[in-house]
Scaffold this motif. Structure first.
Motif, PDB file in Angstrom:
ATOM      1  N   LEU A  91       8.551 -19.749  34.914  1.00 18.07           N
ATOM      2  CA  LEU A  91       8.506 -18.828  35.879  1.00 18.07           C
ATOM      3  C   LEU A  91       7.647 -17.824  35.802  1.00 18.07           C
ATOM      4  O   LEU A  91       6.619 -17.396  36.950  1.00 18.07           O
ATOM      5  N   ASP A  92       7.478 -17.334  34.600  1.00 14.85           N
ATOM      6  CA  ASP A  92       6.586 -15.941  34.356  1.00 14.85           C
ATOM      7  C   ASP A  92       5.300 -16.565  34.440  1.00 14.85           C
ATOM      8  O   ASP A  92       4.324 -15.769  35.077  1.00 14.85           O
ATOM      9  N   ALA A  93       4.689 -17.498  33.939  1.00 15.55           N
ATOM     10  CA  ALA A  93       3.507 -17.930  33.817  1.00 15.55           C
ATOM     11  C   ALA A  93       2.914 -18.389  35.301  1.00 15.55           C
ATOM     12  O   ALA A  93       1.873 -17.949  35.503  1.00 15.55           O
ATOM     13  N   VAL A  94       3.883 -18.967  35.862  1.00 14.13           N
ATOM     14  CA  VAL A  94       3.390 -19.585  37.429  1.00 14.13           C
ATOM     15  C   VAL A  94       3.220 -18.056  38.283  1.00 14.13           C
ATOM     16  O   VAL A  94       2.242 -17.889  38.842  1.00 14.13           O
ATOM     17  N   GLY A  95       4.372 -17.340  37.976  1.00 12.96           N
ATOM     18  CA  GLY A  95       4.233 -16.083  38.763  1.00 12.96           C
ATOM     19  C   GLY A  95       3.010 -15.291  38.662  1.00 12.96           C
ATOM     20  O   GLY A  95       2.417 -14.364  39.312  1.00 12.96           O
ATOM     21  N   ALA A  96       2.748 -15.130  37.416  1.00 14.26           N
ATOM     22  CA  ALA A  96       1.605 -14.345  36.877  1.00 14.26           C
ATOM     23  C   ALA A  96       0.285 -14.705  37.377  1.00 14.26           C
ATOM     24  O   ALA A  96      -0.785 -14.191  37.877  1.00 14.26           O
ATOM     25  N   VAL A  97       0.065 -16.220  37.362  1.00 13.40           N
ATOM     26  CA  VAL A  97      -1.144 -16.888  37.995  1.00 13.40           C
ATOM     27  C   VAL A  97      -1.278 -16.610  39.300  1.00 13.40           C
ATOM     28  O   VAL A  97      -2.293 -16.117  40.187  1.00 13.40           O
ATOM     29  N   MET A  98      -0.001 -16.661  40.085  1.00 12.27           N
ATOM     30  CA  MET A  98       0.038 -16.516  41.665  1.00 12.27           C
ATOM     31  C   MET A  98      -0.533 -15.047  41.937  1.00 12.27           C
ATOM     32  O   MET A  98      -1.222 -14.660  42.997  1.00 12.27           O
ATOM     33  N   LEU A 139      -0.144  -8.047  33.933  1.00 11.44           N
ATOM     34  CA  LEU A 139       0.072  -9.650  34.259  1.00 11.44           C
ATOM     35  C   LEU A 139      -0.634 -10.535  33.327  1.00 11.44           C
ATOM     36  O   LEU A 139      -0.192 -11.562  33.301  1.00 11.44           O
ATOM     37  N   TRP A 140      -1.837 -10.067  32.680  1.00  6.73           N
ATOM     38  CA  TRP A 140      -2.434 -11.186  31.879  1.00  6.73           C
ATOM     39  C   TRP A 140      -1.398 -11.176  30.610  1.00  6.73           C
ATOM     40  O   TRP A 140      -1.307 -12.369  30.002  1.00  6.73           O
ATOM     41  N   ASN A 141      -0.639 -10.253  30.095  1.00  6.76           N
ATOM     42  CA  ASN A 141       0.034 -10.189  28.873  1.00  6.76           C
ATOM     43  C   ASN A 141       1.175 -11.273  29.244  1.00  6.76           C
ATOM     44  O   ASN A 141       1.879 -11.964  28.330  1.00  6.76           O
ATOM     45  N   VAL A 142       1.834 -11.137  30.709  1.00  2.00           N
ATOM     46  CA  VAL A 142       2.708 -12.114  31.234  1.00  2.00           C
ATOM     47  C   VAL A 142       2.166 -13.553  30.900  1.00  2.00           C
ATOM     48  O   VAL A 142       3.065 -14.507  30.503  1.00  2.00           O
ATOM     49  N   LEU A 143       1.100 -13.715  31.531  1.00  5.20           N
ATOM     50  CA  LEU A 143       0.482 -15.101  31.788  1.00  5.20           C
ATOM     51  C   LEU A 143       0.088 -15.610  30.106  1.00  5.20           C
ATOM     52  O   LEU A 143       0.564 -17.022  29.956  1.00  5.20           O
ATOM     53  N   VAL A 144      -0.036 -14.917  29.192  1.00  5.01           N
ATOM     54  CA  VAL A 144      -0.245 -15.499  27.887  1.00  5.01           C
ATOM     55  C   VAL A 144       0.971 -15.656  27.244  1.00  5.01           C
ATOM     56  O   VAL A 144       0.930 -15.892  25.907  1.00  5.01           O
ATOM     57  N   GLY A 145       2.067 -15.190  27.689  1.00  4.78           N
ATOM     58  CA  GLY A 145       3.317 -15.189  27.180  1.00  4.78           C
ATOM     59  C   GLY A 145       3.602 -14.000  26.106  1.00  4.78           C
ATOM     60  O   GLY A 145       4.711 -14.204  25.346  1.00  4.78           O
ATOM     61  N   GLU A 146       3.065 -13.047  26.163  1.00  2.27           N
ATOM     62  CA  GLU A 146       3.307 -11.715  25.154  1.00  2.27           C
ATOM     63  C   GLU A 146       4.318 -10.737  26.075  1.00  2.27           C
ATOM     64  O   GLU A 146       5.049 -10.056  25.346  1.00  2.27           O
ATOM     65  N   MET A 147       4.203 -10.910  27.292  1.00  3.23           N
ATOM     66  CA  MET A 147       5.445 -10.097  28.071  1.00  3.23           C
ATOM     67  C   MET A 147       6.161 -11.158  29.042  1.00  3.23           C
ATOM     68  O   MET A 147       5.681 -12.344  29.353  1.00  3.23           O
ATOM     69  N   SER A 148       7.198 -10.494  29.612  1.00  2.00           N
ATOM     70  CA  SER A 148       7.760 -11.317  30.859  1.00  2.00           C
ATOM     71  C   SER A 148       7.873 -10.253  31.991  1.00  2.00           C
ATOM     72  O   SER A 148       7.462  -9.218  31.978  1.00  2.00           O
ATOM     73  N   PHE A 149       7.844 -10.873  33.094  1.00  2.00           N
ATOM     74  CA  PHE A 149       8.158 -10.058  34.429  1.00  2.00           C
ATOM     75  C   PHE A 149       9.427  -8.955  34.182  1.00  2.00           C
ATOM     76  O   PHE A 149       9.069  -7.899  34.589  1.00  2.00           O
TER      77      PHE A 149
END
Length: 196
Positions: free
Chosen positions: A5-12, A92-102
């Motif tokens: 969900l984090d990855a999809v949300g970050a891309v969007m 949001l980039w950090n969320v996309l690459v998995g370093e952070m979450s929403f």
């Protein structure tokens, strides 16, 4: 599930906000110069270091001009970026690459790691977040012991339903511009350790 969900949300979010990101980047370049982005190492999941990315809100230090403290370096434009949380959008980039979450404990400074109690270190059992329980309960205006207790509460009770509630309440906090700074400080109070 949460990571997906984090990855999809970050891309969007990055796609939808691309024009806004470009405008802010241009404004930062004009108002503050380059670099446009602020990068700093922060402790993430299990204390592993990652580089957080934000829009720059401060001038570079300049001892000759007496511009060395955060209060001196923080500009009116930078204050506005922080008050609207727009400076956080590149994370949001950090969320996309998995370093952070929403949602999760906000990533603090690496120099604080040695000041945490073993219990407080559990805040790193999950990915750090763009927002969290501490942010909806007072943000930077919340005293450090209360922030850390909120982080641990999140670690112990985390769920997708809780994440959804935190995200919804974050919108209100940001729109009301609550808790942007610690009273009496230009940004956030320095953490000096606690026995809590």
């Amino acid at each position: 599930m949460k990571r997906a969900l984090d990855a999809v949300g970050a891309v969007m979010a990055l796609v939808a906000l691309a024009p806004l990101l470009l405008v802010i980047a241009l404004l930062v370049a004009v108002r503050l110069g380059r670099p446009v982005l602020f990068r700093q190492d922060r402790p993430g999941l299990h204390g592993a270091t990652f580089t957080i990315v934000k829009f720059r809100t401060m001038r570079e230090p300049c001892e000759a001009e007496g511009v060395v403290s955060d209060a001196d370096r923080l500009t009116a434009f930078g204050c506005w970026l922080r008050s609207t949380s727009l400076d956080e959008l590149p994370s949001l980039w950090n969320v996309l690459v998995g370093e952070m979450s929403f949602v999760g404990p906000r990533p603090s400074l690496c120099r604080y790691l040695d000041l945490y109690t073993p219990e407080q270190h559990r805040r790193h059992d999950v990915r750090p977040g763009l927002t969290g329980l501490a942010q909806i309960r007072g943000r930077n205006a919340l005293p450090w012991p209360d922030r850390l207790r909120a982080d641990l509460e999140y670690v112990d009770t985390r769920s997708l339903a809780l994440d959804a509630r935190i995200l919804l309440r974050t919108v209100g906090v940001v729109l009301r511009r609550e808790g942007i700074t610690t009273p009496g400080h230009a940004t956030s109070e320095t953490f000096t350790g606690t026995s809590a």
